[in-house]
Design a protein around this motif. Sequence first.
Motif, PDB file in Angstrom:
ATOM      1  N   ARG A   1       0.843  -1.199   0.000  1.00 57.43           N
ATOM      2  CA  ARG A   1       0.000   0.000   0.000  1.00 57.43           C
ATOM      3  C   ARG A   1       0.883   1.257   0.000  1.00 57.43           C
ATOM      4  O   ARG A   1       0.582   2.216  -0.696  1.00 57.43           O
ATOM      5  N   PHE A   2       1.965   1.236   0.760  1.00 53.62           N
ATOM      6  CA  PHE A   2       2.874   2.379   0.762  1.00 53.62           C
ATOM      7  C   PHE A   2       3.482   2.593  -0.627  1.00 53.62           C
ATOM      8  O   PHE A   2       3.731   3.728  -1.037  1.00 53.62           O
ATOM      9  N   ALA A   3       3.729   1.495  -1.330  1.00 56.78           N
ATOM     10  CA  ALA A   3       4.337   1.574  -2.658  1.00 56.78           C
ATOM     11  C   ALA A   3       3.321   1.945  -3.741  1.00 56.78           C
ATOM     12  O   ALA A   3       3.691   2.085  -4.912  1.00 56.78           O
ATOM     13  N   GLY A   4       2.066   2.086  -3.380  1.00 53.91           N
ATOM     14  CA  GLY A   4       1.060   2.498  -4.342  1.00 53.91           C
ATOM     15  C   GLY A   4       0.494   1.392  -5.191  1.00 53.91           C
ATOM     16  O   GLY A   4      -0.200   1.660  -6.185  1.00 53.91           O
ATOM     17  N   ARG A   5       0.733   0.131  -4.814  1.00 53.57           N
ATOM     18  CA  ARG A   5       0.193  -0.978  -5.591  1.00 53.57           C
ATOM     19  C   ARG A   5      -1.310  -1.150  -5.295  1.00 53.57           C
ATOM     20  O   ARG A   5      -1.752  -0.893  -4.189  1.00 53.57           O
TER      21      ARG A   5
END
Length: 435
Positions: free
Chosen positions: A425-429
């Motif tokens: 989620r932090f990586a934007g996936r």
Amino acid sequence: MAARQAVSTRRHDPATASPQTSSARWLRTTLARTLTAVVATALSAGLAGAPPATAAIFPIADPDPFYWAPPDLGGFGPGDVIRSRPVATPGFLGATGWQVLFRSSDSHDNPIAAATTLLIPAGGSGSSDAGSSGGRPLLSYQPFVNSLGTQCAPSHSLFNGEMQESVALNMPLARGWAVNVPDHLGPTSAYGAAKLGGRITLDSIRAVRRFEPAHLGTSQVGLAGYSGGGMATGFAAALAPEYAPELPIVGVAQGGVPVNIGKLALEVGQTPHALFGLGFAAAIGLEREYSGEVDMASKLNGPGNALRNQIANSCSAEIISAGANRSFYDVFLPAATQAGLSQADPVLIRILHENSLETHPGVPRAPIYQWHGEADQVNPGLVRELAGRYCQAGTPMLLEMVPGADHATSVIQGLPNAFMYLSDRFAGRPAPSNC
């Protein structure tokens, strides 16, 4: 596919689990089965037909003036920093530690001062998870706290060896994340008051993002917690759309959550149990948060009032020892016990509903990973129903039932997956879902 049907049965490799060898032992002493049964029946006995409530029994205030609320507390806004201090970080090699006192609100919207501990790993963002914001990811981790004394709060137990789950926080720190650990029971150690825990959690995140030395003002936020910490985490997620809509919460990982303590109480017999003290303590905590509405003292017998006084400032080990192998019938007057077990008092119902995720009307907007043991003593069916309601409301839900795991073992098998979920989620996936 309905969330209750779409359940992952992926097996877990114990080799990938957290290295915390004592976690299973720790959680075996905090089974939510006994906690929730005692809370509901103790509150019911204290409320049914009660006269005007007597004073709740509050803990001894922390002697450290750092925790004291200022006289002008009402002039601060929710999440405003009141004061801060650096702290040593034994057990977290290379991390910089801060403790922050901030303004929050209790369950009745009154201002309170609450504390949180912030851990920041060495170096820059140090993580491939920074995402488009460019800031260091911020994890707010809500630990399982089952105590009534202020000295038992995470800001103390995180560093003195009492919080056995603390070793797991080295995993997100190793990824370069900042870790926020709030004292989510509040200044009166209101054990059992989950709505309060959600509010304090959200305000602690506001505070550390505003805390200039941490440079977290652009950080995205993830939430995580298990069991009682999962209750605070779940309430933070559910309250956020209205209470703290500005917070960039990108993901939530909650495990082993008792989503309705009233229903669970109906499924458990009122028999002597080694962990009776934990549930009795949670009833005391709710009495503190709802002082003036709950009256336990007048419904307790002599041994019951003696137990209440004995554990009013205790941490979990003493609470467990003092209440071991007791039942409701050992501590409540006969008339109160019968009334509590037979009447659905509207005040009791409101208090339980306010602190149960299943009956709280708020719905999280952030994606959720929820894990739960298939053999958990906390009813898995209620967890599936909550996931179904969130799915129906449009919240991306990934519900995973851990094969063969009970409440004690599910945390070890699920927590590494929870951190991986938040990393994505932090990586934007895109958030996975089995709704």
